[in-house]
Each structure stands twice: as structure tokens, then as C-alpha cells.
Design an enzyme around this catalytic site. Structure first.
Site, PDB file in Angstrom:
ATOM      1  N   CYS A  71      41.561  24.646 -22.255  1.00  0.00           N
ATOM      2  CA  CYS A  71      41.234  24.469 -20.579  1.00  0.00           C
ATOM      3  C   CYS A  71      42.248  22.715 -20.220  1.00  0.00           C
ATOM      4  O   CYS A  71      43.308  22.805 -20.660  1.00  0.00           O
ATOM      5  CB  CYS A  71      40.100  23.954 -20.688  1.00  0.00           C
ATOM      6  SG  CYS A  71      38.945  23.542 -18.747  1.00  0.00           S
ATOM      7  N   THR A  72      41.101  22.206 -20.335  1.00  0.00           N
ATOM      8  CA  THR A  72      41.920  20.908 -19.821  1.00  0.00           C
ATOM      9  C   THR A  72      42.486  19.428 -21.086  1.00  0.00           C
ATOM     10  O   THR A  72      43.387  18.632 -21.040  1.00  0.00           O
ATOM     11  CB  THR A  72      41.861  19.862 -19.059  1.00  0.00           C
ATOM     12  OG1 THR A  72      40.423  19.149 -19.483  1.00  0.00           O
ATOM     13  CG2 THR A  72      41.804  19.997 -17.411  1.00  0.00           C
TER      14      THR A  72
END
Length: 229
Positions: free
Chosen positions: A100-101
């Protein structure tokens, strides 16, 4: 084989616990640690705490570095001690990875400059701020960098890495043991399938949850020495 997962405040716990559950089954002499600056409990963005198993000082190096994401990403990128640890471990790790981030954190530490990478669909346009090349795929491998897209893609990423490390048969056996056989009740897991109304609603919720997040990330990129884009 030592596996180090970064644990930090307001992370998305599934970014960490999904792939950690998979990589914990590598077998052999592998060891998995959840690492933070202290061993005090760390609150996730789900409202419950996770216990670190080691501190930064206790894990100066690792064979696999994995960095999750979450709403605490900007605060983490502004944390010099944490970013120095990530840069240090990532410089010598056999595999440098994220979910993800978390790829924005890796990129902020200078570990994705010139590398192809993915992240949560809503943040792809932020990767170039830190010199990374965004790719809209669920799992992206570029040399020894392996990045997973948003949240649940962490399981796919970890199975892919398991196959690289232990072979496809081992990875298939792990998948079977976890009964990872997705059949979601709705076809809304990507912007293309969810439709404009849901995408707009998601972005509005993110703006309320983390107002000014994009502008802050741009300032952090400048602070960390990346050219403005």
C-alpha cells in the site's frame, strides 16, 4: 533469514498482518520481527494496538525489509529516526518491499529512486514526488524491490515473494493452508469496478480523515531533497 516489518502509529494493520502471516510460513531458519523505536504498544488505524517484537537498535540489518502503509505515512516520513533506520536496513537488504502507501515511505527514504513501484490506487500520482515510477499493477517487482498495491494486495505480494524465495510449490502450499481463495461479495475492489460515485465518496472520506495529506506529502518530498514536480 531475518524479516523486518516496520511498525508505526496509525498504520493499516492488514498491510502488515496479511503479508506477515504469509512470510511467517517461509520455514527454515527465518525469523520475523515487528520493529519500532521501542517495544511499547503501537496503535493501528483500526483502533487497536500491536506489540513490537524489536526496536530499531536491535535490528540494524535484515534480509527482507517490509514497510506497510496507512494514515500515519506522512508523520512517519517526517520522522528522521525512523527514516534513517529504513534507509540503513534497506541499503543492505536482499529484498526491499512494501504494501500500500508503504511504498511512499520507501521512496521517501531514497530506496525507490528510478524503480518501478505500485501503491494504493489513490496515491499513484504521489510516487513520482520521490523519484519512483508508478505502475498500476497489484504486485510490481523491479530487481530486488517488490511492492504491493492497496491493503489486501499485501497477501498477493507475500505469496509472490514466497515463490521467489522458496519456490512455487511452497507458495502454493502456503496459499492452501491459509485458504486464500478470494470470492468477494461485491465487485467494487478497484476504481474501475466501483464506479465514480464510490471513488468520489472514498476520496471525500480520506480528505476528512487526513486533511491536507497530499500537500503535506509534497512538502515532505521537498524536505527530503527530491525535486518538486
Amino acid at each position: 533469514m531475518r524479516i523486518a516489518f516496520l511498525l508505526f502509529p496509525s498504520l493499516t494493520q492488514l498491510d502488515l498482518t496479511g503479508p506477515a502471516q504469509v512470510l511467517a510460513r517461509l520455514g527454515g531458519d527465518s525469523r520475523l520481527d515487528l520493529v519500532w523505536r521501542s517495544r511499547d504498544p503501537v496503535m493501528s488505524d483500526a483502533g487497536f494496538a500491536i506489540m513490537p517484537t524489536a526496536s530499531f537498535d536491535e535490528v540494524p540489518a535484515a534480509d527482507i525489509l517490509c514497510v506497510p502503509g496507512g494514515v500515519g505515512v506522512n508523520a512517519l516520513i517526517a520522522d528522521d529516526e525512523a527514516m534513517d533506520w529504513i534507509a540503513q536496513v534497506g541499503a543492505s537488504a536482499q529484498w526491499v518491499t512494501s504494501v500500500c502507501t508503504g511504498s511512499l515511505i520507501l521512496a521517501g527514504a531514497g530506496l525507490l529512486r528510478g524503480y518501478r513501484a505500485t501503491t494504493h490506487w489513490a496515491w499513484h500520482d504521489m510516487l513520482p514526488l520521490f523519484g519512483a515510477v508508478p505502475v498500476a499493477e497489484r504486485v510490481v517487482r523491479d530487481r530486488n524491490r517488490v511492492t504491493g498495491a492497496g491493503v489486501t494486495a499485501g497477501i498477493d505480494f507475500a505469496l509472490s515473494l514466497t515463490a521467489l524465495l522458496r519456490g512455487e510449490d511452497h507458495a502454493r502450499a502456503v496459499q492452501l493452508g491459509l485458504e486464500y481463495d478470494p470470492s468477494p461479495p461485491f465487485d467494487a475492489g478497484s476504481p474501475a469496478s466501483a464506479g465514480d460515485a464510490l471513488v468520489t465518496g472514498f476520496k471525500a472520506r480520506m480528505d476528512r480523515l487526513a486533511p491536507g495529506r497530499e500537500e503535506e506529502l509534497r512538502m515532505l518530498a521537498h524536505r527530503r531533497g527530491f525535486a518538486a514536480m
